[in-house]
Write an enzyme that holds these catalytic residues in place. Structure first.
Site, PDB file in Angstrom:
ATOM      1  N   ARG A  72       0.839  -1.203   0.000  1.00 56.37           N
ATOM      2  CA  ARG A  72       0.000   0.000   0.000  1.00 56.37           C
ATOM      3  C   ARG A  72       0.873   1.252   0.000  1.00 56.37           C
ATOM      4  O   ARG A  72       0.559   2.246  -0.674  1.00 56.37           O
ATOM      5  CB  ARG A  72      -0.955  -0.011   1.197  1.00 56.37           C
ATOM      6  CG  ARG A  72      -2.052  -1.056   1.077  1.00 56.37           C
ATOM      7  CD  ARG A  72      -2.912  -1.106   2.312  1.00 56.37           C
ATOM      8  NE  ARG A  72      -3.616   0.152   2.547  1.00 56.37           N
ATOM      9  CZ  ARG A  72      -4.257   0.416   3.704  1.00 56.37           C
ATOM     10  NH1 ARG A  72      -4.250  -0.471   4.698  1.00 56.37           N
ATOM     11  NH2 ARG A  72      -4.881   1.572   3.866  1.00 56.37           N
ATOM     12  N   ASN A 104      -8.644   8.133   6.535  1.00 58.41           N
ATOM     13  CA  ASN A 104      -7.609   7.660   5.612  1.00 58.41           C
ATOM     14  C   ASN A 104      -6.227   7.740   6.254  1.00 58.41           C
ATOM     15  O   ASN A 104      -5.925   8.684   6.962  1.00 58.41           O
ATOM     16  CB  ASN A 104      -7.652   8.471   4.317  1.00 58.41           C
ATOM     17  CG  ASN A 104      -9.001   8.347   3.643  1.00 58.41           C
ATOM     18  OD1 ASN A 104      -9.814   7.471   3.975  1.00 58.41           O
ATOM     19  ND2 ASN A 104      -9.278   9.249   2.716  1.00 58.41           N
ATOM     20  N   HIS A 121      -7.543   7.248  12.195  1.00 52.95           N
ATOM     21  CA  HIS A 121      -7.093   5.847  12.087  1.00 52.95           C
ATOM     22  C   HIS A 121      -5.579   5.745  11.930  1.00 52.95           C
ATOM     23  O   HIS A 121      -5.053   4.703  11.516  1.00 52.95           O
ATOM     24  CB  HIS A 121      -7.797   5.147  10.916  1.00 52.95           C
ATOM     25  CG  HIS A 121      -9.252   4.949  11.156  1.00 52.95           C
ATOM     26  ND1 HIS A 121     -10.140   4.667  10.144  1.00 52.95           N
ATOM     27  CD2 HIS A 121     -10.001   5.009  12.279  1.00 52.95           C
ATOM     28  CE1 HIS A 121     -11.361   4.560  10.654  1.00 52.95           C
ATOM     29  NE2 HIS A 121     -11.312   4.768  11.923  1.00 52.95           N
TER      30      HIS A 121
HETATM   31  N1  APR Z   1     -16.245  10.030  -4.270  1.00 59.19           N
HETATM   32  C1  APR Z   1     -16.946   9.941  -3.101  1.00 59.19           C
HETATM   33  N2  APR Z   1     -17.229   8.763  -2.486  1.00 59.19           N
HETATM   34  C2  APR Z   1     -16.796   7.638  -3.089  1.00 59.19           C
HETATM   35  C3  APR Z   1     -16.071   7.643  -4.321  1.00 59.19           C
HETATM   36  C4  APR Z   1     -15.793   8.924  -4.899  1.00 59.19           C
HETATM   37  N3  APR Z   1     -15.128   9.038  -6.053  1.00 59.19           N
HETATM   38  N4  APR Z   1     -15.780   6.359  -4.662  1.00 59.19           N
HETATM   39  C5  APR Z   1     -16.313   5.566  -3.679  1.00 59.19           C
HETATM   40  N5  APR Z   1     -16.925   6.329  -2.747  1.00 59.19           N
HETATM   41  C6  APR Z   1     -17.596   5.895  -1.516  1.00 59.19           C
HETATM   42  C7  APR Z   1     -18.235   4.505  -1.583  1.00 59.19           C
HETATM   43  O1  APR Z   1     -19.555   4.578  -2.097  1.00 59.19           O
HETATM   44  C8  APR Z   1     -18.212   4.074  -0.115  1.00 59.19           C
HETATM   45  O2  APR Z   1     -19.408   4.468   0.556  1.00 59.19           O
HETATM   46  O3  APR Z   1     -16.600   5.795  -0.517  1.00 59.19           O
HETATM   47  C9  APR Z   1     -17.031   4.870   0.485  1.00 59.19           C
HETATM   48  C10 APR Z   1     -15.830   4.031   0.890  1.00 59.19           C
HETATM   49  O4  APR Z   1     -16.253   3.183   1.926  1.00 59.19           O
HETATM   50  P1  APR Z   1     -15.228   2.136   2.589  1.00 59.19           P
HETATM   51  O5  APR Z   1     -14.516   1.409   1.546  1.00 59.19           O
HETATM   52  O6  APR Z   1     -16.020   1.362   3.581  1.00 59.19           O
HETATM   53  O7  APR Z   1     -14.155   3.077   3.308  1.00 59.19           O
HETATM   54  P2  APR Z   1     -14.291   3.905   4.669  1.00 59.19           P
HETATM   55  O8  APR Z   1     -15.685   4.352   4.936  1.00 59.19           O
HETATM   56  O9  APR Z   1     -13.249   4.929   4.645  1.00 59.19           O
HETATM   57  O10 APR Z   1     -13.908   2.775   5.751  1.00 59.19           O
HETATM   58  C11 APR Z   1     -13.740   3.157   7.077  1.00 59.19           C
HETATM   59  O11 APR Z   1     -12.872   1.031   7.694  1.00 59.19           O
HETATM   60  O12 APR Z   1     -11.689  -0.667   6.858  1.00 59.19           O
HETATM   61  C12 APR Z   1     -11.647   0.330   7.778  1.00 59.19           C
HETATM   62  O13 APR Z   1      -9.826   1.539   8.657  1.00 59.19           O
HETATM   63  C13 APR Z   1     -10.524   1.302   7.482  1.00 59.19           C
HETATM   64  O14 APR Z   1     -10.597   3.719   7.482  1.00 59.19           O
HETATM   65  C14 APR Z   1     -11.266   2.564   7.041  1.00 59.19           C
HETATM   66  C15 APR Z   1     -12.607   2.417   7.699  1.00 59.19           C
END
Ligand code: APR
Length: 248
Positions: A72, A104, A121
């Protein structure tokens, strides 16, 4: 580009806002080429999170975990902040009282110019001793797999300074967000690119809402409870945020 609902309202609120709070997740870095976690190509679709992002997984196989974080690091180092990161940094420059809380660990917000950032995080660019002793230190090396798992000079195992499943959040970071939200009402809040799976993310959206803030969710697949959202933009962050900042 489809018409953006309520763009003028949000612009007007931003223009007169004194206090702005932004929460981001992996979606804000998706347009930079960094996979999200739970999306179709997401990390957790390919790897069991308990294997790669838990203290138990690290204890079982620290080399495997380090190889994944090193992969990563290499990926993130080859990416650039995108228009959404730059727009968030620009909003900070325009607002007197501002805080960005990101889930992030990639550091792209800071590379785009964001300054008042809480990495709730942790950061993939910091390491600390796995036994919990000693400070967290910056380390931006991309390693050869033969150098992993990473150890301190005295041989002690080091780990990425990120929050793994089952671990508590860094108390100081958590307190910084709570203190910002407790000292006077937020005028405008953005929740960008998160599936909002964690209760503290919901809570940090709810507090501004209950303070009377305009809460804008930006996500192609909106995830927040509807009652917490004033305006929902079911779009990509990089498509919308620059439009918000364009001078009329
Ligand atoms: N613009 C805005 N939102 C977007 C885009 C984009 N271009 N592409 C994807 N998304 C949205 C998706 O629809 C989804 O709801 O971003 C979100 C990403 O969700 P996750 O993958 O679950 O990531 P996140 O919410 O940051 O996860 C939280 O979980 O796994 C742990 O520690 C890790 O920090 C992470 C935490």
């Amino acid at each position: 580009m489809t018409a953006i609902d309520h763009l003028d309202e949000v612009r007007a609120r931003l223009a007169r806002a004194r206090k702005v709070f932004i929460l981001t997740g992996a979606g804000v870095s998706a347009e930079s080429g960094i996979p999200t976690f739970r999306g179709p190509e997401g990390y957790w679709k390919k790897h069991p999170p308990e294997q790669l992002a838990s203290p138990e997984g690290f204890a079982r196989d620290p080399k495997l975990v380090w190889e994944w974080y090193n992969y990563r690091r290499r990926l993130i180092a080859g990416c650039e902040p995108n228009a959404a990161h730059r727009a968030v940094a620009e909003i900070e420059r325009r607002i007197a009282q501002f805080l960005l809380c990101t889930q992030n660990v990639d550091g792209l917000h800071q590379r785009a110019g964001s300054r008042n950032v809480v990495e709730i995080h942790g950061s993939i660019w910091r390491v600390r001793r796995a036994d919990g002793t000693g400070p967290s230190v910056e380390n931006r090396t991309i390693f050869e797999d033969t150098e992993l798992p990473l150890r301190a000079a005295d041989g002690a195992l080091l780990r990425p300074d990120v929050v793994w499943f089952g671990e508590t959040l860094p108390a100081e970071a958590f307190a910084r967000v709570d203190a910002f939200l407790a000292t006077g009402p937020v005028d405008l809040a953005f929740v960008i690119g998160t599936s909002a799976v964690f209760p503290y993310i919901i809570r940090w959206a709810a507090i501004p809402k209950h303070q009377g803030a305009m809460v804008v969710e930006l996500n192609p697949s909106p995830s927040l409870p509807a009652e917490l959202v004033t305006i929902c933009w079911p779009h990509k962050a990089g498509d919308i945020l620059p439009c918000l900042l364009e001078r009329e």
